[in-house]
Design an enzyme around this catalytic site. Structure first.
Site, short mmCIF file in Angstrom:
data_model
loop_
_atom_site.label_atom_id
_atom_site.label_comp_id
_atom_site.label_asym_id
_atom_site.label_seq_id
_atom_site.Cartn_x
_atom_site.Cartn_y
_atom_site.Cartn_z
N LYS A 75 0.83 -1.20 0.00
CA LYS A 75 0.00 0.00 0.00
C LYS A 75 0.87 1.26 0.00
CE LYS A 75 -3.62 -2.73 0.81
NZ LYS A 75 -2.99 -4.05 1.04
N ARG B 25 -10.85 -6.43 -12.81
CA ARG B 25 -11.66 -7.19 -11.86
C ARG B 25 -12.87 -6.33 -11.49
NH1 ARG B 25 -6.58 -7.88 -8.17
NH2 ARG B 25 -6.44 -5.74 -8.96
N LYS C 19 -8.32 1.37 4.29
CA LYS C 19 -7.85 -0.01 4.28
C LYS C 19 -6.60 -0.17 5.14
CE LYS C 19 -5.75 0.79 -0.32
NZ LYS C 19 -5.79 0.34 -1.73
N ASP D 203 -1.98 -2.44 -9.24
CA ASP D 203 -3.42 -2.27 -9.37
C ASP D 203 -3.71 -0.83 -9.79
OD1 ASP D 203 -3.73 -4.87 -8.56
OD2 ASP D 203 -4.21 -4.37 -6.48
N GLU E 87 -2.20 0.20 -5.76
CA GLU E 87 -1.36 -0.72 -4.99
C GLU E 87 -0.24 -1.25 -5.88
OE1 GLU E 87 -3.20 -3.87 -2.79
OE2 GLU E 87 -4.73 -2.56 -1.91
N ARG F 106 -5.53 -5.29 -12.79
CA ARG F 106 -4.25 -5.87 -12.38
C ARG F 106 -3.35 -5.92 -13.61
NH1 ARG F 106 -2.38 -9.30 -8.58
NH2 ARG F 106 -3.13 -7.62 -7.22
N ASN G 30 1.83 -4.76 -5.79
CA ASN G 30 1.87 -6.07 -5.13
C ASN G 30 3.18 -6.79 -5.45
OD1 ASN G 30 -1.15 -6.41 -4.14
ND2 ASN G 30 -1.21 -5.50 -6.17
N ARG H 75 -15.42 -3.37 -4.02
CA ARG H 75 -14.13 -4.05 -4.15
C ARG H 75 -14.13 -4.93 -5.39
NH1 ARG H 75 -13.97 -7.24 1.34
NH2 ARG H 75 -16.08 -7.68 0.56
#
Length: 317
Positions: free
Chosen positions: A127, A227, A162, A275, A283, A212, A285, A235
């Site tokens: 994050k 997504r 979050k 993301d 984000e 993604r 990852n 979400r």
């Protein structure tokens, strides 16, 4: 060159969903190259006399959702037995996770290539790492103070809150300034003012999907997996019921990748999933990015083989 030996540190292999598991895709790609593959449970890594060792099981794989692996009896090995170690352990990113990265740093000193680089996994919170690229982000705040978080929410009115250590959409809240549960949500996420929490301005383009995008050594795969949130959800995470639609990268997506990619490459982060919602990075990852199998299936790609080819090049050099 001798047969490459790859150790894969991951969550229980017996529990994976082979249709979606990116670690499984990586192991299949390694097997296709006739590498020796060893399954390592994170709890089996240890240090003896300042050297890292592990219990590991040699495995054979089959792309069969009913019977996807066969494992030999585990044997005790020094990590210098392996050419490469894939760190594919899912968050939560807790102190046990940090300790494993210390062991993997020692493994690097013993000669193993660790993917992703241990210190970089530890340093790049998924994050917080976005803050290194402010030109790509919406308004955001990271704080454990209720008053600061509430002031941010009152300013922007519609906000995502979050935790810094979650995955899969867990404990993500969409809040508005007039939310009657605002205080308790903040108190819960911050553990009454003791834990840092991230606030991001809500991005309405989430209805078009949380994209993604996968990067290999800083270079983007040319397609994203959008997504789409389930009805009534904010979400897009597949774990939260989202559906997945592949799409080519937009010009803005490619620009964001160009901003982020060189830093990933410099840090030894060979396989990363970023993301993007609408035009904004949300984000980065670095621990165990997914979506390989979905993108491969939709676009006829072989992303895991591209990663193994890169690893082979790194080992040769």
């Amino acid at each position: 060159m001798n047969t490459i030996k790859i150790g894969v540190i991951m969550d229980p292999i017996e529990n994976i969903n082979t249709k979606k598991d990116s670690s499984f895709a990586m192991m299949l790609a390694a097997q296709k190259k006739h590498w020796e593959i060893y399954y390592i449970r994170p709890q089996d890594l240890y240090i003896s006399d300042s050297k890292v060792r592990t219990s590991a099981s040699k495995i054979q794989l089959e792309d069969n959702p009913e019977n996807w692996y066969q494992a030999e009896q585990a044997v005790d090995l020094s990590v210098d037995f392996f050419d490469v170690l894939l760190m594919r352990l899912d968050p939560p990113f807790n102190m046990d996770y940090v300790y494993i990265t210390y062991l993997l740093e020692l493994a690097e000193q013993q000669g193993a290539l660790v993917v992703n680089k241990a210190a970089s996994i530890r340093d790049a919170n998924e994050k917080l790492f976005t803050s290194q690229f402010p030109q790509c982000c919406v308004a955001n705040l990271v704080s454990c103070h209720k008053n600061q978080l509430k002031a941010f929410i009152f300013k922007h009115n519609d906000v995502i809150l979050k935790p810094l250590d979650g995955m899969g959409g867990a404990s993500i809240f969409r809040v508005r300034a007039n939310d009657p549960n605002l205080n308790v949500i903040i108190e819960t996420l911050t553990d009454n003012g003791t834990k840092m929490t991230m606030a991001q301005q809500f991005i309405p383009a989430i209805t078009e999907g949380d994209k993604r995008i996968l990067l290999i050594d800083g270079e983007a795969v040319p397609y994203a997996l959008a997504r789409i949130p389930a009805k009534g959800e904010t979400r897009g995470n597949l774990a939260a019921g989202g559906s997945a639609i592949g799409q080519p990268l937009s010009e803005r997506d490619r620009w964001i990748c160009q901003q982020v990619g060189p830093t990933l490459k410099a840090r030894g982060l060979l396989f990363v999933g970023i993301d993007v919602i609408g035009d904004y990075l949300t984000e980065i990852n670095v621990t165990s990015p997914t979506c390989i199998r979905e993108l491969d299936a939709q676009f006829g790609l072989d992303i895991a083989t591209d990663l193994m080819n890169l690893i082979e090049t790194k080992l040769a050099s």
